[in-house]
Each structure stands twice: as structure tokens, then as C-alpha cells.
Design a protein around this motif. Structure first.
Motif, mmCIF file in Angstrom:
data_model
loop_
_atom_site.group_PDB
_atom_site.id
_atom_site.type_symbol
_atom_site.label_atom_id
_atom_site.label_comp_id
_atom_site.label_asym_id
_atom_site.label_seq_id
_atom_site.Cartn_x
_atom_site.Cartn_y
_atom_site.Cartn_z
ATOM 1 N N TRP A 1 0.855 -1.192 0.000
ATOM 2 C CA TRP A 1 0.000 0.000 0.000
ATOM 3 C C TRP A 1 0.883 1.231 0.000
ATOM 4 O O TRP A 1 1.786 1.370 0.816
ATOM 5 C CB TRP A 1 -0.902 -0.019 1.233
ATOM 6 N N ASP A 2 0.645 2.132 -0.965
ATOM 7 C CA ASP A 2 1.371 3.399 -1.033
ATOM 8 C C ASP A 2 0.377 4.504 -0.696
ATOM 9 O O ASP A 2 -0.395 4.932 -1.554
ATOM 10 C CB ASP A 2 1.945 3.598 -2.442
ATOM 11 N N PRO A 3 0.355 4.974 0.572
ATOM 12 C CA PRO A 3 -0.636 5.973 0.980
ATOM 13 C C PRO A 3 -0.464 7.322 0.294
ATOM 14 O O PRO A 3 -1.431 8.055 0.129
ATOM 15 C CB PRO A 3 -0.433 6.095 2.496
ATOM 16 N N ASP A 4 0.763 7.664 -0.101
ATOM 17 C CA ASP A 4 0.987 8.953 -0.770
ATOM 18 C C ASP A 4 0.410 8.959 -2.181
ATOM 19 O O ASP A 4 -0.219 9.921 -2.606
ATOM 20 C CB ASP A 4 2.484 9.290 -0.813
ATOM 21 N N ALA A 5 0.630 7.880 -2.918
ATOM 22 C CA ALA A 5 0.130 7.792 -4.296
ATOM 23 C C ALA A 5 -1.297 7.237 -4.349
ATOM 24 O O ALA A 5 -1.906 7.218 -5.414
ATOM 25 C CB ALA A 5 1.046 6.911 -5.126
ATOM 26 N N LYS A 6 -1.827 6.779 -3.191
ATOM 27 C CA LYS A 6 -3.171 6.164 -3.129
ATOM 28 C C LYS A 6 -3.251 4.968 -4.073
ATOM 29 O O LYS A 6 -4.166 4.833 -4.877
ATOM 30 C CB LYS A 6 -4.262 7.176 -3.492
ATOM 31 N N VAL A 7 -2.245 4.109 -3.987
ATOM 32 C CA VAL A 7 -2.154 2.948 -4.865
ATOM 33 C C VAL A 7 -1.967 1.689 -4.020
ATOM 34 O O VAL A 7 -1.113 1.645 -3.135
ATOM 35 C CB VAL A 7 -0.956 3.103 -5.839
ATOM 36 N N ALA A 8 -2.775 0.679 -4.317
ATOM 37 C CA ALA A 8 -2.590 -0.644 -3.717
ATOM 38 C C ALA A 8 -2.097 -1.552 -4.843
ATOM 39 O O ALA A 8 -2.703 -1.588 -5.916
ATOM 40 C CB ALA A 8 -3.909 -1.150 -3.144
ATOM 41 N N LYS A 9 -0.984 -2.248 -4.615
ATOM 42 C CA LYS A 9 -0.426 -3.035 -5.723
ATOM 43 C C LYS A 9 0.223 -4.322 -5.232
ATOM 44 O O LYS A 9 0.489 -4.496 -4.041
ATOM 45 C CB LYS A 9 0.581 -2.199 -6.504
ATOM 46 N N TRP A 10 0.451 -5.186 -6.202
ATOM 47 C CA TRP A 10 1.221 -6.398 -5.949
ATOM 48 C C TRP A 10 2.594 -6.205 -6.581
ATOM 49 O O TRP A 10 2.706 -5.721 -7.705
ATOM 50 C CB TRP A 10 0.572 -7.614 -6.607
ATOM 51 N N GLU A 11 3.628 -6.604 -5.866
ATOM 52 C CA GLU A 11 4.988 -6.522 -6.389
ATOM 53 C C GLU A 11 5.680 -7.875 -6.276
ATOM 54 O O GLU A 11 5.393 -8.653 -5.364
ATOM 55 C CB GLU A 11 5.808 -5.468 -5.621
ATOM 56 N N ASN A 12 6.584 -8.104 -7.220
ATOM 57 C CA ASN A 12 7.373 -9.334 -7.225
ATOM 58 C C ASN A 12 8.749 -8.963 -7.768
ATOM 59 O O ASN A 12 8.864 -8.419 -8.876
ATOM 60 C CB ASN A 12 6.697 -10.378 -8.117
ATOM 61 N N GLU A 13 9.789 -9.228 -7.008
ATOM 62 C CA GLU A 13 11.150 -8.825 -7.384
ATOM 63 C C GLU A 13 11.616 -9.435 -8.702
ATOM 64 O O GLU A 13 12.520 -8.907 -9.346
ATOM 65 C CB GLU A 13 12.142 -9.195 -6.273
ATOM 66 N N ASP A 14 11.021 -10.548 -9.094
ATOM 67 C CA ASP A 14 11.449 -11.212 -10.330
ATOM 68 C C ASP A 14 10.859 -10.567 -11.588
ATOM 69 O O ASP A 14 11.244 -10.922 -12.702
ATOM 70 C CB ASP A 14 11.038 -12.689 -10.310
ATOM 71 N N TYR A 15 9.922 -9.646 -11.401
ATOM 72 C CA TYR A 15 9.227 -9.028 -12.543
ATOM 73 C C TYR A 15 9.585 -7.550 -12.680
ATOM 74 O O TYR A 15 9.853 -6.870 -11.690
ATOM 75 C CB TYR A 15 7.715 -9.169 -12.377
ATOM 76 N N ASP A 16 9.555 -7.076 -13.922
ATOM 77 C CA ASP A 16 9.850 -5.666 -14.192
ATOM 78 C C ASP A 16 8.718 -4.739 -13.730
ATOM 79 O O ASP A 16 8.958 -3.593 -13.377
ATOM 80 C CB ASP A 16 10.058 -5.431 -15.695
ATOM 81 N N SER A 17 7.488 -5.214 -13.803
ATOM 82 C CA SER A 17 6.367 -4.339 -13.469
ATOM 83 C C SER A 17 5.498 -4.947 -12.375
ATOM 84 O O SER A 17 5.630 -6.134 -12.041
ATOM 85 C CB SER A 17 5.527 -4.053 -14.720
ATOM 86 N N SER A 18 4.651 -4.115 -11.814
ATOM 87 C CA SER A 18 3.746 -4.567 -10.756
ATOM 88 C C SER A 18 2.297 -4.530 -11.270
ATOM 89 O O SER A 18 2.027 -4.048 -12.371
ATOM 90 C CB SER A 18 3.914 -3.677 -9.519
ATOM 91 N N ILE A 19 1.387 -5.016 -10.449
ATOM 92 C CA ILE A 19 -0.042 -4.996 -10.782
ATOM 93 C C ILE A 19 -0.663 -3.933 -9.879
ATOM 94 O O ILE A 19 -0.639 -4.063 -8.646
ATOM 95 C CB ILE A 19 -0.692 -6.376 -10.557
#
Length: 198
Positions: free
Chosen positions: A85-103
Motif C-alpha cells: 500500500w502506497d498511501p501517498d500515491a493512493k495505490v494498492a499493488k502487488w509486487e514481485n522482485e522477479d518481474y519488471d512491473s507490478s499490478i
């Protein structure tokens, strides 16, 4: 000069002096006051503020919101993907170090009921930010609808879900430079796993 001419000249001179010396009546008549009042009312009406835009209907019941942690959504972990959760950007996302991008998940104000709405909103949206040049795929689902779109060399899957408010779940499907590339199935599975927190 004859007496008659002298009399006419004096009468004319007196009439002229009397006319020039006449002062305006300092107390305006009732008619003049009404006229000025009407003029003031008209100016006030002309300066009236423009009508305010109608407010959007309030959402009844539980809803996703920018004011809630993780937008009020449950982002279940799957595999090595971790919810963030990024409260400043108001974004909830999934991250994975093996991937270039997140969801990425974001609450938006646009209604986004169909692909035409998405095309109109795309240039101003944080998750897209430019015009859609091609719609590769579009499909309605039991949980909302999604589209795979191209824009400025990017290929993205955009999934529209309604949790009271409209939530856009999106990710890049473009081949990564360093890490793994997200697949359509991975993004769909993640976006469909979203639910409102209880």
C-alpha cells in the motif's frame, strides 16, 4: 436701439442666466429611486455565480475509497507476489522482485462502463497517461470487464471492477528488459482476486 429691441434683449439675457443658474434638485424623486434600485438589482443578477455542478450520488454501503488503507480492498498474496500500500500515491499493488512491473490498483472518478469510456479517459488516467491506439481484446466477465490495449508502444491489461467506487486494476504485458514478463493469466487472476475488506 429702440425700446422694444432693448426689452427683447434683456428678456433673453435674463432667461439665459436663469436657466444656467438652475441647480439640480438634491432630493431624487421616488421614480428616480426605483429606477436606480432596479438597475442595482439587474447588476447583482448579472454577477450571480454560475450554477454549481451537481454532486455525484453518494455510494451506499461498503465501498473502495482513497481514504482507506489499501483502498479498502483485500489483496491476497499469491506465489511470490506481495501486496503493498502506497498511501501517498493512493495505490494498492502487488509486487514481485522477479518481474519488471507490478499490478496496480487505483480508485478512479470516471465511470468507465465500456471501452469508449476508457478511450476517452486514458490520456488523463494515472495508470495509462496517453491515448489508446489499439484495442487488442475486450471482454465482459462475471466480476467486471477488461481490455488489453496498446498505447505508445506499451501493451497493458486494464481490468475495471466496481466496489461501490470504480477500481482500475492494471499491469503491463510488454516484454520486460531485465525481469520476467507478466502474462495475461497472472494479471487476470490477481485482478479477479480483489475483494472488499470486511
Amino acid at each position: 436701439m429702440s425700446l422694444a429691441r432693448l426689452f427683447v434683449a434683456c428678456t433673453f439675457t435674463l432667461a439665459l442666466v436663469a436657466g444656467c443658474d438652475k441647480k439640480a434638485d438634491p432630493t431624487p424623486t421616488a421614480a428616480a429611486s426605483e429606477s436606480k434600485k432596479d438597475e442595482g438589482t439587474k447588476k447583482t443578477a448579472d454577477k450571480a455565480e454560475p450554477k454549481a455542478e451537481p454532486k455525484a450520488a453518494k455510494i451506499e454501503g461498503p465501498s473502495a475509497s482513497d481514504d482507506k488503507e489499501s483502498l479498502g480492498l483485500e489483496l491476497p498474496a499469491f506465489g511470490a507476489w506481495k501486496a503493498k500500500w502506497d498511501p501517498d500515491a493512493k495505490v494498492a499493488k502487488w509486487e514481485n522482485e522477479d518481474y519488471d512491473s507490478s499490478i496496480v490498483n487505483r480508485v478512479v472518478k470516471e465511470k468507465l462502463d465500456d471501452i469508449e469510456d476508457l478511450k476517452t479517459a486514458a490520456p488523463e488516467m494515472m495508470q495509462l497517461g496517453s491515448a489508446i491506439t489499439k484495442v487488442v481484446e475486450e471482454k465482459k466477465t462475471a466480476k467486471g470487464w477488461y481490455a488489453i490495449v496498446e498505447r505508445e508502444g506499451a501493451i497493458e491489461l486494464v481490468y475495471i471492477r466496481k466496489f461501490g467506487a470504480t477500481v482500475v486494476c492494471s499491469a503491463s504485458l510488454k516484454k520486460g528488459d531485465l525481469g520476467k514478463t507478466l502474462t495475461k493469466k497472472e494479471v487476470l487472476d490477481a485482478c479477479e482476486s480483489l475483494s472488499l475488506r470486511k
